[in-house]
Design a protein around this motif. Sequence first.
Motif, PDB file in Angstrom:
ATOM      1  N   ILE A 125      -3.143   5.639   2.099  1.00 65.64           N
ATOM      2  CA  ILE A 125      -3.412   5.390   3.510  1.00 65.64           C
ATOM      3  C   ILE A 125      -3.988   6.624   3.954  1.00 65.64           C
ATOM      4  O   ILE A 125      -5.032   6.961   4.876  1.00 65.64           O
ATOM      5  N   VAL A 126      -3.256   7.856   3.511  1.00 68.20           N
ATOM      6  CA  VAL A 126      -3.737   9.067   3.779  1.00 68.20           C
ATOM      7  C   VAL A 126      -5.173   9.516   3.459  1.00 68.20           C
ATOM      8  O   VAL A 126      -5.732  10.312   4.016  1.00 68.20           O
ATOM      9  N   ARG A 174       0.878  -1.335  -0.032  1.00 67.59           N
ATOM     10  CA  ARG A 174      -0.037  -0.041   0.055  1.00 67.59           C
ATOM     11  C   ARG A 174       0.829   1.102   0.100  1.00 67.59           C
ATOM     12  O   ARG A 174       1.889   1.437   0.751  1.00 67.59           O
ATOM     13  N   SER A 175       0.528   2.182  -0.759  1.00 69.37           N
ATOM     14  CA  SER A 175       1.305   3.579  -0.838  1.00 69.37           C
ATOM     15  C   SER A 175       0.950   4.252   0.319  1.00 69.37           C
ATOM     16  O   SER A 175      -0.534   4.125   0.848  1.00 69.37           O
ATOM     17  N   GLY A 176       1.489   5.179   0.604  1.00 70.27           N
ATOM     18  CA  GLY A 176       1.363   6.162   1.712  1.00 70.27           C
ATOM     19  C   GLY A 176       0.003   7.179   1.463  1.00 70.27           C
ATOM     20  O   GLY A 176      -0.634   7.306   2.139  1.00 70.27           O
ATOM     21  N   GLN A 177      -0.028   7.517   0.228  1.00 75.49           N
ATOM     22  CA  GLN A 177      -1.054   8.223  -0.435  1.00 75.49           C
ATOM     23  C   GLN A 177      -2.385   7.371  -0.253  1.00 75.49           C
ATOM     24  O   GLN A 177      -3.289   8.334   0.173  1.00 75.49           O
TER      25      GLN A 177
END
Length: 89
Positions: free
Chosen positions: A13-14, A8-11
């Motif tokens: 999750i945010v 999963r990318s940080g984007q």
Amino acid sequence: MSEPAEARSGQQIVLRLYVAIVVLAGVMGFVLGSIRPEDLEPELFGVIALPPTPFGVAIYGFVTIGIVLGVLLGLVVYVSERIDDAASS
């Protein structure tokens, strides 16, 4: 199937966290509107008067938190892209 946590990318999750916070603000607005405090008069940005009903206060929560957090998140994305570009030059 869902992706492993490492993929999963940080984007993502945010973005999911942003949506969860905005939905929570709307739900809490609905709960607060259901309690009906005496002097409840929601106004979007001091201009648009909303009815002091559960749905009016929920809309106030959605819009206010959505815009404020959206602007802050947009600024973070803008700055992070500029810093990455400056570092790679």
